[in-house]
Design a protein around this motif. Sequence first.
Motif, PDB file in Angstrom:
ATOM      1  N   MET A 168     -23.449  27.353 -22.593  1.00  9.13           N
ATOM      2  CA  MET A 168     -24.584  27.838 -21.806  1.00  9.13           C
ATOM      3  C   MET A 168     -25.875  27.300 -22.388  1.00  9.13           C
ATOM      4  O   MET A 168     -26.006  27.148 -23.607  1.00  9.13           O
ATOM      5  N   ARG A 204     -25.963  27.255 -11.260  1.00  8.40           N
ATOM      6  CA  ARG A 204     -24.533  27.525 -11.342  1.00  8.40           C
ATOM      7  C   ARG A 204     -23.745  26.568 -12.230  1.00  8.40           C
ATOM      8  O   ARG A 204     -22.547  26.719 -12.371  1.00  8.40           O
ATOM      9  N   ARG A 205     -24.386  25.612 -12.842  1.00  6.24           N
ATOM     10  CA  ARG A 205     -23.685  24.676 -13.732  1.00  6.24           C
ATOM     11  C   ARG A 205     -23.956  24.967 -15.203  1.00  6.24           C
ATOM     12  O   ARG A 205     -23.650  24.152 -16.058  1.00  6.24           O
ATOM     13  N   TYR A 206     -24.516  26.119 -15.480  1.00  6.64           N
ATOM     14  CA  TYR A 206     -24.904  26.435 -16.849  1.00  6.64           C
ATOM     15  C   TYR A 206     -24.043  27.535 -17.485  1.00  6.64           C
ATOM     16  O   TYR A 206     -24.412  28.107 -18.497  1.00  6.64           O
ATOM     17  N   ARG A 207     -22.916  27.865 -16.869  1.00  4.82           N
ATOM     18  CA  ARG A 207     -21.990  28.892 -17.374  1.00  4.82           C
ATOM     19  C   ARG A 207     -22.643  30.272 -17.488  1.00  4.82           C
ATOM     20  O   ARG A 207     -22.304  31.069 -18.359  1.00  4.82           O
ATOM     21  N   LEU A 220     -20.151  32.983 -16.604  1.00  2.00           N
ATOM     22  CA  LEU A 220     -19.233  33.239 -17.717  1.00  2.00           C
ATOM     23  C   LEU A 220     -19.889  34.112 -18.777  1.00  2.00           C
ATOM     24  O   LEU A 220     -19.265  35.036 -19.317  1.00  2.00           O
ATOM     25  N   ARG A 234      -9.750  34.369 -20.725  1.00  2.00           N
ATOM     26  CA  ARG A 234     -11.033  33.809 -21.175  1.00  2.00           C
ATOM     27  C   ARG A 234     -10.838  32.931 -22.397  1.00  2.00           C
ATOM     28  O   ARG A 234     -11.394  31.831 -22.497  1.00  2.00           O
ATOM     29  N   PHE A 271     -11.625  29.013 -21.607  1.00  2.00           N
ATOM     30  CA  PHE A 271     -13.002  28.691 -21.928  1.00  2.00           C
ATOM     31  C   PHE A 271     -13.247  28.872 -23.417  1.00  2.00           C
ATOM     32  O   PHE A 271     -13.506  29.969 -23.883  1.00  2.00           O
TER      33      PHE A 271
END
Length: 310
Positions: free
Chosen positions: A1, A92-95, A98, A305, A309
């Motif tokens: 992130m 939305r591409r920065y986690r 999550l 998780r 990830f």
Amino acid sequence: MDDGITIRPLREADAEAVVELYAKAAAVEPRLGPVTLPQWSQFLKLPQNRGGRDFRVAERDGVLCGLAESSLRDQGAHHSRFLKIVVAPEMRRYRIGLALFDEVLAIDADPGLTVQTLVSSDWPAGMAFVAAFGFVHVESEIGMKCVEPLQPARTLAAARATIEQVSDVTACAGEVARIHNAAYASDAAFRLYSPEEMAQVLTESEVWIASEDGQMSGFCLTESERNSMWIESVAVDPVRQGRGLGQLLVYRVLAAHDVSIEHPCWLNVSSRNAPALKIYRRLGFRPQHETCRFSATRGELIAARERRFQ
């Protein structure tokens, strides 16, 4: 992130930023919103949301860019946590989703706690997110719309019932809670209400009840919007079901609101509730969209998780 993104608890002062976030998200995924300030305030007041105590937000350079709604539902024998994550499309591409997910999982300690979430069947990003964590599809909420109410057959039991809108909602809160808790006990989304909690919910709804011999048999809760209305909840006491009371109650509500093409009525019903689906079809409701309910234990989500990830 991104190192410039921070996660923190929701604040009362975040309301306008949350409404703006929903507007951005709804421009890409219409099922997510939009949400008005009054709707957001009302949502936070629901007993299970506890004023947003377990909600989390993501910020970047002081701008709110993500939100995790997290409510703990008392289901009688156990509890479940309901989760919904909204992230600004450009982020939305920065986690961020999550990171918000991790924060919500950290709230509880019980690995057996059930975690649920809802995802529209036509939202690819949301479906991919739940698939990555091994959520299991347990049911769907079928969104139905009525523009031309159909009058049901009149049964003897329904003919004897008194149906009326209630002005003093606090006086009927205990009976509404009792019927709700009995009628919805087996639902995946069940939430146990005390009379005091139900009284709080009813202050934001229009309340209709069906009574027989002075005893409440069922209720219908509605909410009005500018060009439409919603039926939030309908229930008939299980010992009085199957006699046409629910159909007549809903029809009377539809008729009172002059439901038409210009002023439709909407509701959601579980895909597992075949009797209710049949009743609504008979009244003129037709399916419009599907929202999938997913479930997993907290322990299963943490394990997924760690695998997916790192």
